[in-house]
Design a protein around this motif. Structure first.
Motif, PDB file in Angstrom:
ATOM      1  N   ALA A   1      -4.974   5.222  -3.946  1.00 19.04           N
ATOM      2  CA  ALA A   1      -3.594   4.085  -4.466  1.00 19.04           C
ATOM      3  C   ALA A   1      -3.901   2.987  -2.955  1.00 19.04           C
ATOM      4  CB  ALA A   1      -2.625   4.208  -4.617  1.00 19.04           C
ATOM      5  N   PHE A   2      -3.338   3.883  -2.167  1.00 20.73           N
ATOM      6  CA  PHE A   2      -3.159   3.061  -0.526  1.00 20.73           C
ATOM      7  C   PHE A   2      -4.393   2.228  -0.956  1.00 20.73           C
ATOM      8  CE2 PHE A   2      -3.283   1.720   3.949  1.00 20.73           C
ATOM      9  CZ  PHE A   2      -2.341   2.030   4.161  1.00 20.73           C
TER      10      PHE A   2
ATOM     11  N   THR B   1       4.332   5.809  -5.856  1.00 18.41           N
ATOM     12  CA  THR B   1       3.854   5.346  -6.892  1.00 18.41           C
ATOM     13  C   THR B   1       2.679   6.658  -7.967  1.00 18.41           C
ATOM     14  OG1 THR B   1       4.336   3.303  -6.545  1.00 18.41           O
ATOM     15  CG2 THR B   1       3.255   3.852  -9.317  1.00 18.41           C
ATOM     16  N   ALA B   2       1.353   6.746  -6.584  1.00 20.46           N
ATOM     17  CA  ALA B   2       0.705   7.786  -7.397  1.00 20.46           C
ATOM     18  C   ALA B   2       0.829   8.963  -7.376  1.00 20.46           C
ATOM     19  CB  ALA B   2      -0.547   7.034  -6.234  1.00 20.46           C
ATOM     20  N   ALA B   3       1.835   9.180  -5.654  1.00 26.71           N
ATOM     21  CA  ALA B   3       2.387  10.798  -6.495  1.00 26.71           C
ATOM     22  C   ALA B   3       3.076  10.973  -7.174  1.00 26.71           C
ATOM     23  CB  ALA B   3       3.067  10.779  -4.546  1.00 26.71           C
ATOM     24  N   ILE B   4       3.796  10.007  -7.674  1.00 26.53           N
ATOM     25  CA  ILE B   4       5.165  10.280  -8.093  1.00 26.53           C
ATOM     26  C   ILE B   4       4.109  10.427  -9.649  1.00 26.53           C
ATOM     27  CG2 ILE B   4       7.267   9.567  -9.387  1.00 26.53           C
ATOM     28  CD1 ILE B   4       8.016   7.718  -6.799  1.00 26.53           C
ATOM     29  N   VAL B   5       3.232   9.606 -10.135  1.00 22.95           N
ATOM     30  CA  VAL B   5       2.696  10.083 -10.440  1.00 22.95           C
ATOM     31  C   VAL B   5       1.820  10.576 -11.021  1.00 22.95           C
ATOM     32  CG1 VAL B   5       1.406   8.852 -13.026  1.00 22.95           C
ATOM     33  CG2 VAL B   5       2.968   6.481 -11.441  1.00 22.95           C
TER      34      VAL B   5
ATOM     35  N   ALA C   1       1.150  -1.054  -0.292  1.00 27.29           N
ATOM     36  CA  ALA C   1      -0.081   0.277   0.614  1.00 27.29           C
ATOM     37  C   ALA C   1       1.003   1.235  -0.318  1.00 27.29           C
ATOM     38  CB  ALA C   1      -0.803  -0.584   1.675  1.00 27.29           C
ATOM     39  N   VAL C   2       1.854   1.042   0.463  1.00 29.69           N
ATOM     40  CA  VAL C   2       2.648   2.408   1.191  1.00 29.69           C
ATOM     41  C   VAL C   2       3.529   2.927  -0.002  1.00 29.69           C
ATOM     42  CG1 VAL C   2       4.465   3.646   1.916  1.00 29.69           C
ATOM     43  CG2 VAL C   2       3.684   2.458   3.489  1.00 29.69           C
ATOM     44  N   LEU C   3       4.121   1.437  -1.046  1.00 27.87           N
ATOM     45  CA  LEU C   3       4.833   1.228  -2.132  1.00 27.87           C
ATOM     46  C   LEU C   3       4.034   2.169  -3.573  1.00 27.87           C
ATOM     47  CD1 LEU C   3       7.309   0.838  -4.114  1.00 27.87           C
ATOM     48  CD2 LEU C   3       6.491  -1.266  -4.110  1.00 27.87           C
ATOM     49  N   ALA C   4       2.037   2.253  -3.757  1.00 29.35           N
ATOM     50  CA  ALA C   4       1.254   2.415  -4.356  1.00 29.35           C
ATOM     51  C   ALA C   4       0.820   4.001  -4.576  1.00 29.35           C
ATOM     52  CB  ALA C   4      -0.094   1.229  -4.555  1.00 29.35           C
TER      53      ALA C   4
END
Ligand code: ATP
Ligand code: MG
Lengths: 247, 324, 284
Positions: free
Chosen positions: B204-205, B84-88, B78-81
Motif C-alpha cells: 500500500a505504501f 488504511t491497509a492495516a485497518i482493512v 503513503a502513510v495514510l494508505a
C-alpha cells in the motif's frame, strides 16, 4: 530418569455430534519414539490437529514442556519446539526443495546464508541433497514425504509429530524412513508417529498408543499391544475376533 | 534492462514517447507493489486503486488546500494508505481466496463512492492541482517531461530494489510459503496474519507513492481516474500478463500494456474509441490461453529449453570421453 | 413510502439474483470468475433492443431468442476460451475473462456507439401497478416476476434433471465425476451456456426499463460478484437471498442516506456479513 515432555489430558474434540477424540489422555517422555495407531477414522489426525493448535479442542488440556499450550496458535506451538507433518503432504510447490527447507530454517535465523547452511545440513540428513534445486511440486511421493519432514526439521523441533510419513512408500523407502526416525531420535528429537504400517512402526517404537473411534484403548510397549484383545478387535473387527476365539 | 529504460528517453526525443515512459514507470512500479501482496503472498487484491487514489488525493488536497509541499504530501499519502491497509487487512485476512478478493474490491468501491460524494474535495468534479513554478521541490515541470521521467525512474528503481530485497529475505520466503500453503507455513512457525499484514502495508505504501506522483504529473485527478476498478484491474492485468510472483513480470507486463493503451489512445484519440481496447482485450485473451504463466513463464521455458539442450550436449561429450 | 421502497428493493433483488445465479453457476462449478458476465447481460439487452427496433418484436416476446443467443455465446466462450484456461494457475482464467469483457464492451461501443438507448414503447412501458398504496412500475414488476420464474427453472434444472445432477457431481469432484462416466467437458459447456441463459433472460427483461449502452452490464457484474460472495460460491439459494439482501440494501440505503451512497452501503453490507460468515451466508 526420563522426564515428561508432552502430556495430553482428557482431550475431547467434537465435530457437531461426531466425537472424533473422546477423553484421550497420554504422555510422552523425552527421547521416546511413540507410535499412535488406530483404524481409519479413529481420530489420529484430529488429535494431531488439536495438539498442534490447528483445532481448538472441545475440552481437555495439552501441556508441552511444562507449559499449557491448549488452543495456542500452531505457529506459536512450533516456536516452542513442537511441530508436525501433514498426512496429505503440503509441499510449497513453486519453491525449490532447498527454499522449502530454508523457509523452515528461518525460524532460527534471520540471515539467508545461515538458513541455507541449516538447509544443506537438513538435506544431507534426509537424503534430499541431490534434489535441492528441484521444484517441490515435481518430486516423487517418497521425496515429498521426506521434504515434509525436512522442512519442519529445519525449525529445530524438540518433539516432532509425523502423520503417516510412510504411507505410499515402497519397501526400500520404508526402511529408509524407519532409519530416519531412529537417526532423528539419536539427534535428540522426541517422536510421535502415526502409522498404519505395523511392520515398520513396531520395531522402532518404544511405546504404542492405540486409538479406536476416538478413544484410547491401549498404551503399552509394542509386544504387549499386539496381544491386546481390544486392539485385535478394533483392527480385525468384532466378528473375526469372536470366530478366532471359538476353537 | 533497467539501464536500457533509463537511456531510452534520451535517445528518442519525443514528447509522446516521454509521456508513455513516465506512465509505464508508474504502472510498472505499482505492479511491483501489487506483486508483493498478490504475487508473493498469494492474497489477491482487486482493490489497489484504493491505495493509488489515497496517494493521489492526499498529496493533491494537502497542496491545493494547505500549500503543503508535494513531497511531504506524497509521504503523508503513503502513510495514510499504509494505515488504511492495516485497518482493512486485519478483518479481511480472515477471509480466504475469492472472498478476500471481493472484499478488497468492496473496500475500494466504498472509498471511491465516499470521495465522489465528498464536497470538500470537489466530489466527482475532481481537483486541478494549482500550477506553480517549475522545480524539483514543487514536483512540477511544464517545459519538458524528462524531469518527471527521472523522478519516476529513480523511485521505480527504489521499488525494484525493495522488491528484490523482499524476495530474497526471510520475509519473501515466508510470504511465498503462506501463498503455497498457510497450514504448512504455520507448522513452520510462521505467523501468517502478521506477515500478510506486513506485505500489505509495504504494498500500500509503495502504491500510494506512485498515486501521488501520477497526480503531480497529470495535474488533475478525479475519483474515477484514480479510485476506479479499472485502475485496480489494470494493475492486476499487467502483472499477470508479465508473470505473477516474479520481479521482471510487472516490468514486462507494463512495458507491453502501457505503450499499447497509451499509443492507441494517442493515435485514435476520441475517434477510434474502443479499437485500442478491443485489440488489447484480444491480446490478453491470447496470452491467457497460450501462455498461462505470463511472458516471464514463456521466456523461462525458452531459456530452460536452451539450458537443457546445452546440458544434453555436455553429457554426450562426457560420454564420449568416457568411452575413449 | 417506506413500503414502496422495500417493495421496489425486493423487485430489483430478484433481478440481481438472476444475474448472480448465472455467475455463481460458473464460479461454483468451475471455480472461474467470469468477468465477462456483465457483458453477456449487455449483449442480451442490445439484442432485445435491435429485435425491437428492426423487427418490432417486443422484448418480452424476443426473450427466448435472447436466452438462446446468450446460451450459445456462453457455450462457445467455454469451448474457445475457458477450456484452455480452466486448469491454468491462479489468476490466468481471470485474465482471459477480463480480456473477453474488454473486447465485448468495446466492440459494442465500436458498433453501436456509447450512446444511451431506451426502449420506450414496449408492452409494459409507462404502465403502473398500484397495490395497497404502493405504486410500482409494470416493467420492474414483470422483470422481477420473469426473473423469479427463470430462477425456479434453473433451480429445477440443476436439482432434478440428469444434466443438472451431472453439473452438481462435477462441481463436487471433477475427477470422480469423470470416472463415473460423466462427460465433464459437456457439463462445463452447458454450465457456461446456462449461466449465459440467465443473463440472456435478465437482459431482455431489463431492456424494458434500463438504459442500454456498452457499460450497462458493468455495474451488474460488480453487484453480482458481491451477491455471489455473500451467498457462498456456487450456491443458487445463496445467490437468491444475497440478491434480495443487496436489492433491499440498495433501496433502503438510497432512501435513508441518499442515492449517491446506495452502492457504498451495498459493499459495506458485504463486508459486515462476511465478517460474521467468512464463507458466505450459505457456503461452508
Ligand atoms: N474438520 C472436520 N470436520 C468434521 N469431521 C471431521 C473433521 N476432521 C475429521 N473429521 C472426522 O473425524 C473422524 C476422525 O478423523 P481423522 O482424520 O482424525 O482420522 P484418522 O485416524 O487420522 O484416519 P486416517 O487413518 O484415515 O488418517 C472421522 O470420522 C472424520 O470424518
Ligand atoms: Mg489421518
Amino acid at each position: 530418569m526420563q522426564e515428561e515432555m508432552l502430556s495430553v489430558e482428557n482431550l475431547t474434540m467434537k465435530f457437531g455430534s461426531l466425537v472424533a477424540n473422546d477423553q484421550v489422555s497420554f504422555s510422552i517422555r523425552r527421547g521416546e519414539i511413540v507410535a499412535l495407531i488406530g483404524p481409519n477414522g479413529a481420530g489420529k489426525t484430529t488429535l494431531f490437529n488439536c495438539i498442534t493448535g490447528f483445532y481448538r479442542p472441545t475440552s481437555g488440556r495439552v501441556i508441552f514442556d511444562g507449559k499449557d499450550i491448549t488452543g495456542l496458535r500452531p505457529y506459536k506451538v512450533c516456536r516452542l519446539g513442537l511441530t508436525r507433518t501433514f498426512q496429505i503432504v503440503k509441499p510449497l510447490k513453486e519453491m525449490t526443495v532447498e527454499e522449502n527447507i530454508m523457509t523452515g530454517a528461518f525460524l532460527r535465523t534471520g540471515s539467508r546464508s545461515k538458513a541455507r547452511e541449516i538447509a544443506l545440513k537438513v538435506m544431507d540428513f534426509t537424503h534430499l541433497a541431490d534434489k535441492g534445486q528441484m521444484k517441490a511440486g515435481s518430486l516423487t511421493i517418497a521425496d515429498k514425504k521426506r521434504l515434509e519432514i525436512a522442512r519442519v526439521l529445519a525449525t529445530g523441533p524438540k518433539l516432532l509429530m509425523l502423520d503417516e510419513a510412510m504411507a505410499g512408500l515402497n519397501q526400500t523407502e520404508i526402511r529408509e524412513a524407519m532409519d530416519l526416525c531412529l537417526r532423528l531420535r539419536e539427534s535428540g528429537i522426541t517422536l510421535l508417529v502415526v502409522e498404519h504400517i505395523m511392520e515398520a512402526i513396531m520395531p522402532i517404537s518404544d511405546r504404542v498408543i492405540v486409538l479406536d473411534a476416538g478413544k484410547k484403548i491401549a498404551d503399552d510397549v509394542p509386544a504387549k499391544v499386539v496381544c491386546d484383545e481390544r486392539v485385535i478387535t478394533a483392527y480385525l473387527g468384532e466378528k473375526y475376533h469372536a470366530k478366532s476365539k471359538k476353537p | 534492462m533497467y539501464v536500457v529504460i533509463g537511456v531510452l528517453p534520451f535517445i528518442i526525443q519525443n514528447t509522446n514517447f516521454h509521456h508513455v515512459m513516465v506512465i509505464f514507470l508508474i504502472f510498472a512500479a505499482v505492479g511491483e507493489a501489487w506483486n508483493i501482496i498478490t504475487g508473493f503472498a498469494g492474497q489477491t487484491s482487486f482493490g489497489h486503486a484504493a491505495f493509488f487514489g489515497i496517494g493521489a488525493y492526499t498529496s493533491s488536497v494537502l497542496f491545493w488546500k494547505f500549500k503543503i509541499n508535494p513531497w511531504a504530501g506524497m509521504l503523508a499519502g503513503a502513510v495514510l494508505a499504509t494505515v488504511t491497509a492495516a485497518i482493512v487487512s486485519y478483518p479481511a485476512f480472515r477471509l480466504k481466496g475469492h472472498y478476500f478478493a471481493i472484499a478488497t474490491l468492496a473496500v475500494a468501491e466504498i472509498i471511491q463512492q465516499l470521495v465522489v460524494s465528498w464536497d470538500y474535495v470537489e466530489g466527482a468534479t475532481g481537483i486541478s492541482i494549482p500550477v506553480v513554478a517549475d522545480g524539483f521541490l514543487n514536483l512540477q515541470f511544464h517545459k519538458s517531461k524528462i524531469p518527471y521521467f527521472i523522478i519516476a525512474y529513480v523511485l521505480f528503481g527504489v521499488v525494484l530494489l525493495i522488491s528484490y530485497l523482499v524476495e530474497n529475505s526471510k520475509l519473501g520466503y515466508y510470504l511465498k510459503a503462506i501463498r503455497e500453503s498457510s497450514d504448512a507455513a504455520e507448522a513452520m512457525g510462521i505467523d501468517h496474519a502478521l506477515y500478510k499484514l506486513i506485505a500489505m502495508m509495504i504494498s500500500a505504501f509503495l502504491t500510494a507513492i506512485f498515486g501521488s506522483l501520477y497526480a503531480q504529473y497529470i495535474l488533475y485527478i478525479d475519483p474515477f481516474m484514480v479510485f476506479s476498478m479499472n485502475i485496480s484491474m489494470k494493475i492486476v492485468l499487467l502483472v499477470v500478463l508479465g508473470g505473477i510472483g516474479t520481479i521482471m513480470g510487472p516490468v514486462i507486463g507494463a512495458a507491453i500494456l502501457i505503450p499499447l493503451s497509451e499509443y492507441t489512445r494517442i493515435l485514435f484519440g476520441g475517434t477510434g474509441k474502443g479499437i485500442d481496447l478491443i485489440i488489447f482485450g484480444m491480446l490478453v485473451v491470447l496470452v491467457a490461453c497460450y501462455q498461462p504463466h505470463g511472458i516471464v513463464g514463456m521466456l523461462r521455458r525458452m531459456s530452460l529449453l536452451k539450458v537443457s539442450a546445452t546440458k544434453g550436449g555436455g553429457a554426450t561429450h562426457a560420454g564420449r570421453n568416457a568411452v575413449s | 413510502m417506506l413500503a414502496q421502497v422495500i417493495a421496489s428493493g425486493i423487485l430489483m433483488g430478484f433481478i440481481y439474483a438472476l444475474v448472480a445465479i448465472g455467475l455463481t453457476l460458473t464460479w461454483g462449478v468451475m471455480d472461474i470468475i467470469n468477468f465477462a458476465h456483465g457483458e453477456f447481460l449487455m449483449l442480451s439487452m442490445y439484442s432485445a433492443f435491435w429485435m425491437y427496433t428492426l423487427f418490432r418484436t417486443d422484448p418480452l416476446l424476443s426473450l427466448p431468442l435472447e436466452a438462446l443467443l446468450i446460451f450459445v455465446l456462453g457455450y462457445v466462450t467455454y469451448k474457445i476460451v475457458i477450456k484452455r484456461v480452466a486448469d491454468a494457475p491462479g489468476l490466468t482464467a481471470l485474465l482471459a475473462t477480463f480480456g473477453l469483457s474488454l473486447v465485448l464492451r468495446n466492440l459494442a461501443q465500436f458498433l453501436w456507439t456509447p450512446n444511451y438507448r431506451f426502449l420506450n414503447q414496449t408492452l409494459v412501458t409507462d404502465k403502473k401497478l398500484a397495490f395497497a398504496g404502493i405504486v410500482l412500475g409494470l416493467p420492474q414488476v414483470v422483470a422481477s416476476v420473469g426473473s423469479v420464474i427463470m430462477t425456479l427453472a434453473v433451480f429445477y434444472f440443476v436439482q432434478r434433471t440428469r444434466m443438472g445432477r451431472a453439473i452438481q457431481a462435477t462441481a463436487l469432484d471433477k475427477a470422480t465425476a469423470k470416472l463415473m462416466g460423466i462427460n465433464t467437458e459437456l457439463v462445463y459447456g452447458v454450465t457456461f451456456g446456462l449461466s449465459g441463459a440467465c443473463v440472456g433472460v435478465a437482459g431482455a427483461l431489463m431492456s424494458t426499463f434500463y438504459p442500454i449502452h456498452p457499460e450497462s452490464g458493468a455495474l451488474y457484474s460488480l453487484l453480482a460478484f458481491v451477491i455471489v460472495a455473500l451467498g457462498g460460491f456456487g450456491n443458487i439459494k445463496g445467490a437468491l437471498q444475497g440478491g434480495i439482501i443487496i436489492g433491499l440494501a440498495e433501496a433502503l440505503g438510497g432512501y435513508f442516506l441518499g442515492t449517491q451512497f446506495k452502492y457504498a452501503i451495498v459493499f459495506l453490507i458485504y463486508l459486515l456479513v462476511i465478517q460474521l460468515r467468512p464463507q458466505g451466508l450459505f457456503g461452508w
